[in-house]
Design a protein around this motif. Sequence first.
Motif, short mmCIF file in Angstrom:
data_model
loop_
_atom_site.label_atom_id
_atom_site.label_comp_id
_atom_site.label_asym_id
_atom_site.label_seq_id
_atom_site.Cartn_x
_atom_site.Cartn_y
_atom_site.Cartn_z
N THR A 1 -6.30 -5.44 4.09
CA THR A 1 -5.86 -4.46 5.08
C THR A 1 -5.31 -5.18 6.30
O THR A 1 -5.38 -6.41 6.40
CB THR A 1 -7.05 -3.58 5.53
N ARG B 1 -9.90 0.43 -2.56
CA ARG B 1 -8.54 0.39 -3.09
C ARG B 1 -8.46 -0.52 -4.32
O ARG B 1 -7.83 -0.18 -5.32
CB ARG B 1 -7.56 -0.07 -2.01
N TYR C 1 -0.87 3.68 -2.81
CA TYR C 1 -1.86 4.67 -2.38
C TYR C 1 -1.23 5.80 -1.58
O TYR C 1 -0.18 5.64 -0.94
CB TYR C 1 -2.94 4.00 -1.53
N ARG D 1 -1.15 -5.13 4.62
CA ARG D 1 -1.73 -4.03 3.85
C ARG D 1 -1.21 -4.11 2.41
O ARG D 1 -0.17 -3.57 2.07
CB ARG D 1 -1.35 -2.68 4.47
N TYR E 1 -7.51 5.70 -0.58
CA TYR E 1 -7.63 4.71 -1.63
C TYR E 1 -7.30 5.30 -3.00
O TYR E 1 -7.49 4.66 -4.03
CB TYR E 1 -9.04 4.10 -1.67
N THR F 1 -2.37 -5.01 -1.98
CA THR F 1 -3.35 -5.24 -3.04
C THR F 1 -2.77 -6.29 -3.97
O THR F 1 -1.64 -6.15 -4.44
CB THR F 1 -3.65 -3.95 -3.81
N ASP G 1 0.83 -1.21 0.00
CA ASP G 1 0.00 0.00 0.00
C ASP G 1 0.85 1.26 0.00
O ASP G 1 0.44 2.30 -0.48
CB ASP G 1 -0.95 -0.01 1.20
#
Length: 294
Positions: free
Chosen positions: A207, A227, A171, A270, A176, A272, A167
């Motif tokens: 998360t 996100r 981000y 955390r 997000y 994606t 993250d």
Amino acid sequence: MINTRRILPITILLGGLLATSCVSNKKFTTLNGQYNELDGKYKALTAQYQQGQLDLTDSRAKVRSLEDQLENERRNNVTLKEAYLKLQNTLDNSIAQNSQGNVNISKLVDEINASNKYIQHLVNTKNKSDSLNMVLTNNLTRSLSREEMRDVDVQVLKGVVYISLSDNMLYKSGSYEISDKAGETLSKIAKIITDYKDYEVLIEGNTDTDPISKPNIRNNWDLSTLRASSVVQALQNTYGVDPKRLTAGGRGEYNPIADNSTANGKARNRRTQIIITPKLDQFMELIDKAPETK
């Protein structure tokens, strides 16, 4: 005065003895040489004979061993023949007891061959998919810089390619929205996705367990999903990936890969993930092509 009549016979006798002695010595020397030669040949023949006896003994031992092996093989052959006859009798009895009559062996063989071809087709398809996954992974990792690789983890697990993005790289803090520095990395991933058109792409947000406190975000479910949606829209709008291939999903804090009790563990959670898989409809199409059996 010396009597020459007496001396002459004696001289002749001595001469004769000397001549005889010389001839005898020559014969003795010749005979001695012949004896030594024959003795050498005798010793050589004796050594050859002894070696021949040893070789013969060794050969006899080998012959006995081979005879024992042959006997064992003969016994095994008898056992196998008996087992074969039992199996043949069992098969004959089964065929005889079949109430449906004669078995169509040709049709049964055709069905087995069709099943084998289908199984081989599935194996070849899986091997092709595995090879494409490795090429995809290698192409992606080669395109990423050393600095980018610190925030990107690429793995192939059970035929699926997982690209995990931290993250911090993707981000803005506590948001997000996609950060500016994520653009170059996403463009490289988008190119890989575009090149491999036969793959579906799932963007999955994750998360840590820390609760979110934002007026427009209710909880970590919302944050993880928003996100993932941001990445999907960036791939579609900025990098031209076909949206029909994209799916956005959030798993909140419920798919951890590390312990949330430490700062390092929370940072790993955390993330994606961009999950690239072969299209499900293609797999189902292969299943539909399975040969029918009766």
